[in-house]
Design an enzyme around this catalytic site. Sequence first.
Site, PDB file in Angstrom:
ATOM      1  N   GLU A 133       1.027  -1.106  -0.167  1.00 22.95           N
ATOM      2  CA  GLU A 133       0.075   0.170   0.031  1.00 22.95           C
ATOM      3  C   GLU A 133       0.916   1.435  -0.052  1.00 22.95           C
ATOM      4  O   GLU A 133       1.529   1.396   1.067  1.00 22.95           O
ATOM      5  CB  GLU A 133      -0.968   0.073   1.245  1.00 22.95           C
ATOM      6  CG  GLU A 133      -2.078   1.000   1.071  1.00 22.95           C
ATOM      7  CD  GLU A 133      -2.707   1.301   0.019  1.00 22.95           C
ATOM      8  OE1 GLU A 133      -3.457   0.090  -0.216  1.00 22.95           O
ATOM      9  OE2 GLU A 133      -2.790   2.148  -0.436  1.00 22.95           O
ATOM     10  N   CYS A 171       4.222  -2.831  -8.228  1.00 15.17           N
ATOM     11  CA  CYS A 171       2.949  -2.496  -8.011  1.00 15.17           C
ATOM     12  C   CYS A 171       2.820  -1.330  -7.021  1.00 15.17           C
ATOM     13  O   CYS A 171       3.223  -0.093  -7.547  1.00 15.17           O
ATOM     14  CB  CYS A 171       2.175  -3.603  -7.299  1.00 15.17           C
ATOM     15  SG  CYS A 171       0.567  -3.139  -7.302  1.00 15.17           S
ATOM     16  N   GLU A 181       6.609 -11.486  -7.693  1.00 19.02           N
ATOM     17  CA  GLU A 181       7.075 -12.300  -6.775  1.00 19.02           C
ATOM     18  C   GLU A 181       6.055 -13.416  -6.404  1.00 19.02           C
ATOM     19  O   GLU A 181       6.306 -14.386  -5.583  1.00 19.02           O
ATOM     20  CB  GLU A 181       7.764 -11.441  -5.601  1.00 19.02           C
ATOM     21  CG  GLU A 181       6.452 -10.994  -4.860  1.00 19.02           C
ATOM     22  CD  GLU A 181       5.785  -9.764  -5.306  1.00 19.02           C
ATOM     23  OE1 GLU A 181       5.734  -9.403  -6.585  1.00 19.02           O
ATOM     24  OE2 GLU A 181       4.821  -9.476  -4.581  1.00 19.02           O
ATOM     25  N   HIS A 236       2.673  -8.006  -9.674  1.00 11.99           N
ATOM     26  CA  HIS A 236       3.437  -8.781  -8.396  1.00 11.99           C
ATOM     27  C   HIS A 236       4.056 -10.087  -9.213  1.00 11.99           C
ATOM     28  O   HIS A 236       3.684 -11.233  -9.094  1.00 11.99           O
ATOM     29  CB  HIS A 236       2.560  -9.369  -7.588  1.00 11.99           C
ATOM     30  CG  HIS A 236       2.015  -8.205  -6.822  1.00 11.99           C
ATOM     31  ND1 HIS A 236       2.513  -8.059  -5.324  1.00 11.99           N
ATOM     32  CD2 HIS A 236       1.047  -7.178  -6.619  1.00 11.99           C
ATOM     33  CE1 HIS A 236       2.093  -7.070  -4.618  1.00 11.99           C
ATOM     34  NE2 HIS A 236       1.064  -6.698  -5.509  1.00 11.99           N
ATOM     35  N   ILE A 263      -2.860  -6.911  -8.525  1.00  6.22           N
ATOM     36  CA  ILE A 263      -3.728  -6.776  -7.324  1.00  6.22           C
ATOM     37  C   ILE A 263      -3.963  -5.297  -7.041  1.00  6.22           C
ATOM     38  O   ILE A 263      -3.072  -4.526  -6.858  1.00  6.22           O
ATOM     39  CB  ILE A 263      -3.231  -7.489  -5.969  1.00  6.22           C
ATOM     40  CG1 ILE A 263      -2.888  -8.938  -6.476  1.00  6.22           C
ATOM     41  CG2 ILE A 263      -3.986  -7.398  -5.030  1.00  6.22           C
ATOM     42  CD1 ILE A 263      -1.746  -9.857  -5.395  1.00  6.22           C
ATOM     43  N   ARG A 264      -5.001  -4.854  -7.335  1.00  9.98           N
ATOM     44  CA  ARG A 264      -5.326  -3.354  -6.940  1.00  9.98           C
ATOM     45  C   ARG A 264      -4.172  -2.343  -7.831  1.00  9.98           C
ATOM     46  O   ARG A 264      -3.525  -1.678  -6.935  1.00  9.98           O
ATOM     47  CB  ARG A 264      -5.550  -3.031  -5.414  1.00  9.98           C
ATOM     48  CG  ARG A 264      -6.861  -3.425  -4.793  1.00  9.98           C
ATOM     49  CD  ARG A 264      -6.877  -3.032  -3.563  1.00  9.98           C
ATOM     50  NE  ARG A 264      -5.638  -3.381  -2.564  1.00  9.98           N
ATOM     51  CZ  ARG A 264      -4.952  -2.688  -2.096  1.00  9.98           C
ATOM     52  NH1 ARG A 264      -5.047  -1.340  -2.256  1.00  9.98           N
ATOM     53  NH2 ARG A 264      -3.799  -3.056  -1.392  1.00  9.98           N
TER      54      ARG A 264
END
Length: 217
Positions: free
Chosen positions: A57, A87, A194, A192, A147-148
């Site tokens: 975040e 991200c 990873e 992402h 993811i977002r």
Amino acid sequence: MVAATTTTLKVGVLALQGAFIEHIHMLNNLAEVSEAIPVRTIEQLNSVDALIIPGGESTAMALIAERCQLLEPLRAFVKEKPTWGTCAGMIMLANEASSAKKGGQQLIGGMGIRVNRNQFGTQKDSFGIGLHMPEIVGEEPFHAVFIRAPVITDILSDDVKVLARLEKQVGETKAETIVAVRQNNLFATAFHPELTRDDRLHKFFVNMAIECYNNKQ
Ligand code: GLN
């Protein structure tokens, strides 16, 4: 006389918040990485040759970085040393971000890109997709997990090279967005890498970092 060349690097992963452990595991399996460490202090940052800023975040990461007095050292680090933002990490590396937190959010900056946060909606709108990135991983598509995720909406510098685009159906129309870029010593991906078992992007980044050092000599 042949100049001495770098063949291995110590790589740090910013570990203030987010998915850092997974990056460390992946890096530890690469022959070109002498050591992979979590970075939480200025001393640890100064000890690494290259850095990954993970997903998570970006608002929380920025607040913690500010509180730990790491923002300025990070800004100095990315001016010189190889850094990869994934991200939320890509948001941190952007010079400009839209859909930022009310009142604004701190960025590390360094890349001439504008990103839009949460482009594809919320957590439940997460998806995985095969991305074609021939210049960095060869012909076989890379399974990218979003993811977002943010995307790159604008390229603000001639030094930025687009490495991957994503075509996605949004309502009636197919929209194409930029999801991976490089600007000299900086690399950014909206997804992402990873969270898969595929280490081709980690290999790309470490080799890119080694090349940055060897070209400086
Ligand atoms: N939406 C998050 C942000 O704005 C990024 C999500 C992620 O890193 N998976 O920081």
